[in-house]
Design an enzyme around this catalytic site. Structure first.
Site, PDB file in Angstrom:
ATOM      1  N   HIS A  14       7.324 -27.080   0.394  1.00 17.62           N
ATOM      2  CA  HIS A  14       6.514 -27.864  -0.283  1.00 17.62           C
ATOM      3  C   HIS A  14       5.497 -27.370  -1.176  1.00 17.62           C
ATOM      4  O   HIS A  14       4.507 -27.895  -1.542  1.00 17.62           O
ATOM      5  CB  HIS A  14       6.027 -28.929   0.725  1.00 17.62           C
ATOM      6  N   LYS A  57     -13.183   2.137  -3.025  1.00 19.40           N
ATOM      7  CA  LYS A  57     -14.152   2.594  -1.813  1.00 19.40           C
ATOM      8  C   LYS A  57     -15.455   3.474  -2.376  1.00 19.40           C
ATOM      9  O   LYS A  57     -16.364   3.109  -2.088  1.00 19.40           O
ATOM     10  CB  LYS A  57     -13.233   3.585  -0.899  1.00 19.40           C
ATOM     11  N   GLU A  86       0.815  -1.111  -0.189  1.00 19.09           N
ATOM     12  CA  GLU A  86      -0.015  -0.016  -0.046  1.00 19.09           C
ATOM     13  C   GLU A  86       0.750   1.168   0.085  1.00 19.09           C
ATOM     14  O   GLU A  86       0.320   2.302  -0.428  1.00 19.09           O
ATOM     15  CB  GLU A  86      -0.984  -0.009   1.212  1.00 19.09           C
TER      16      GLU A  86
HETATM   17  O1  PA5 Z   1      -2.836   1.563   5.818  1.00 24.58           O
HETATM   18  C1  PA5 Z   1      -3.654   2.286   5.761  1.00 24.58           C
HETATM   19  O2  PA5 Z   1      -3.893   3.514   5.895  1.00 24.58           O
HETATM   20  C2  PA5 Z   1      -5.134   1.509   5.716  1.00 24.58           C
HETATM   21  O3  PA5 Z   1      -4.880   0.222   5.406  1.00 24.58           O
HETATM   22  C3  PA5 Z   1      -5.921   1.956   6.729  1.00 24.58           C
HETATM   23  O4  PA5 Z   1      -5.375   1.301   7.944  1.00 24.58           O
HETATM   24  C4  PA5 Z   1      -7.608   1.168   6.669  1.00 24.58           C
HETATM   25  O5  PA5 Z   1      -7.895   1.534   5.401  1.00 24.58           O
HETATM   26  C5  PA5 Z   1      -8.210   1.522   7.586  1.00 24.58           C
HETATM   27  O6  PA5 Z   1      -8.335   2.794   7.932  1.00 24.58           O
HETATM   28  P1  PA5 Z   1      -9.184   3.498   9.153  1.00 24.58           P
HETATM   29  O7  PA5 Z   1      -8.100   3.210  10.384  1.00 24.58           O
HETATM   30  O8  PA5 Z   1      -9.098   4.740   9.057  1.00 24.58           O
HETATM   31  O9  PA5 Z   1     -10.373   2.548   9.462  1.00 24.58           O
END
Ligand code: PA5
Length: 463
Positions: free
Chosen positions: A320, A430, A291
């Site tokens: 394996h 989203k 990410e």
């Molecule tokens: O790393 C990130 O920013 C995302 O993976 C968030 O942690 C995830 O989308 C959850 O977001 P939030 O903590 O606002 O609910």
């Protein structure tokens, strides 16, 4: 206390020929790395990199620890409701530092700490089944969302709150909730204020996937008996080692190797612990790396798509399953082994009625031999690999490891010239979901996705 160590010898051309790099290549990257190091330091000074402040928030950690110590014996179950960066760190710490069958231990064996559940999905089967195993009267839910608005987190919260209300009543449900969210904004903050629910702050300058050492990861850990102060101590120790001298900075050297080999076509980074307890550290790392680094960027007026693909594997299990591919498949991978010197158990393989080469050896020797054999086999086939060795798996070494990987992510982002801390790609999915779920303000997205699905229906591409 002992330090973790990065051995990158098997990435050098001396061992893997044209698929590796040489000392000259490495040193030629030092100026770039120094500048990445400086930029990261400057951003830190400006307060933009909150994850680098977390190891020093010892008072906050003490508060969490004291709170958990007082509360934990009241509950049988601790359930984290969150997703992505608000869940994966909790799982990684728990798997690393507690018994592998923690939830099956008796209360006494758990030293009166609760069982831990982290249902990080909105699969109806998962959430319905969770209600089959939780004793709601003795469950505490930690609702974690930095934004306080994430659909998955809120949906699961609403369902579980409803169930809780039925079991403990309108006057008591609040005592079963801990909220971790932004200090000021978002639905969860408003709710905490309105209902007088215990809450913790996720600092505004700490991104989700960099939040493992904030209340996000620390509360569940402290409830489950993990010494969170030691995690921070380990992270501080790594911070001290990651200084200006690039040649001695493990995060910078890890960055250099990954960056150089990425542009040599090794676009896949496989993290492979030879230790069951670190298997979810690779899952956590997978999100951190993907990410943060999978980005579209504009370099010299040209759109460039970058990002190494992180893959998780587990030794010896994946010998394996995956290792055949790593040894004979395309030359597109670099393997990061996570290795430990001392396991927390020593298990002897007993004698059998027939003489057997395994007898009197230990599982410790077997797993270590398999690790070494895989490393040598890969290297002999010119597959670059590096090894991060932990003297043992403890709060202190896990703190070092998590922090080193976070810092390496920040450095390599500077080399790739990207913003590590945003995730615009996630947004598209989203907003289309919001459209489908009928959220006000997302009518355009609803129409867009419905039109797409309609068009798709008319085609014949399914059998
Ligand atoms: O790393 C990130 O920013 C995302 O993976 C968030 O942690 C995830 O989308 C959850 O977001 P939030 O903590 O606002 O609910």
């Amino acid at each position: 206390m002992a330090n973790i160590k990065l051995d990158y010898g098997n990435c050098m051309s001396e061992f893997v020929g044209e698929h590796g790099l040489n000392q000259e290549n490495l040193q030629s990257l030092y100026p770039k790395l120094s500048s990445a190091y400086n930029i990261v330091q400057q951003k830190k000074q400006k307060g933009l990199l909150g994850f680098m402040e977390l190891p020093y928030k010892t008072e906050d950690a003490k508060k969490i620890s004291d709170f958990a110590k007082k509360q934990r014996s009241k509950f049988d179950d601790f359930t984290v409701i969150g997703i992505g960066g608000s869940a994966l760190g909790n799982i990684a710490i728990q798997t690393a530092l507690n018994h592998p069958y923690w939830n099956l231990l008796s209360n006494k064996q758990r030293k009166k700490c609760p069982r831990l559940f982290v249902p990080d999905n909105v699969d109806p089967e998962l959430i319905k089944s969770l209600l089959d195993v939780l004793n709601l009267k003795k469950t505490v839910f930690n609702i974690i969302s930095k934004s306080g608005t994430t659909a998955e987190c809120l949906a699961n919260f609403f369902i579980l709150k409803n169930a809780l209300l039925k079991k403990v009543g309108v006057k008591n449900w609040q005592k079963h909730i801990i909220i971790s969210t932004d200090e000021k904004k978002g639905y969860l903050r408003e709710l905490a204020n309105k209902e007088g629910i215990v809450s913790f702050v996720i600092p505004a300058n700490v991104g989700g996937r960099f939040s493992v050492l904030s209340p996000v990861g620390l509360i569940s850990a402290a409830f489950c008996g993990i010494k969170i102060e030691k995690l921070l101590e380990g992270a501080r120790e790594m911070d001290a080692r990651c200084g200006q001298d690039i040649s001695k900075n493990p995060a910078a050297i890890y960055t250099a190797i990954q960056y150089f080999l990425y542009y040599k076509g090794k676009k896949i980074n496989v993290m492979m612990p030879y230790c069951q307890s670190l298997k979810d550290v690779s899952d956590w790392f997978r999100q951190l790396w993907a990410e943060s680094l999978g980005k579209k960027t504009n370099i010299k007026n040209e759109i460039v798509n970058v990002g190494p693909t992180p893959v998780k594997a587990l030794g010896v299990t994946d010998q394996h399953s995956q290792v055949q591919l790593y040894i004979e498949g395309p030359y597109d991978k670099i393997i990061t082994f996570l290795s430990i010197e001392k396991y927390r158990a020593n298990v002897v393989i007993p004698k059998t009625s027939e003489k057997h080469y395994l007898e009197k050896h230990t599982l410790n020797e077997l797993i270590k031999s398999e690790e070494e054999a895989t490393r040598v086999a890969l290297t002999k086939q010119s597959r670059p690999n590096c090894t991060i060795t932990l003297p043992d798996v403890s709060e202190h070494t896990i703190g070092q490891l998590l922090y080193m990987l976070e810092l390496a992510t920040a450095y390599i982002g500077e080399l790739f010239e990207i913003n590590v801390f945003d995730q615009p790609g996630v947004e598209l999915g989203k907003v289309l979901t919001y459209g489908l779920m009928g959220r006000t303000g997302f009518e355009k997205e609803k129409k867009e996705i419905e039109e797409f699905l309609e068009k798709k229906k008319e085609t014949q591409y399914a059998v």
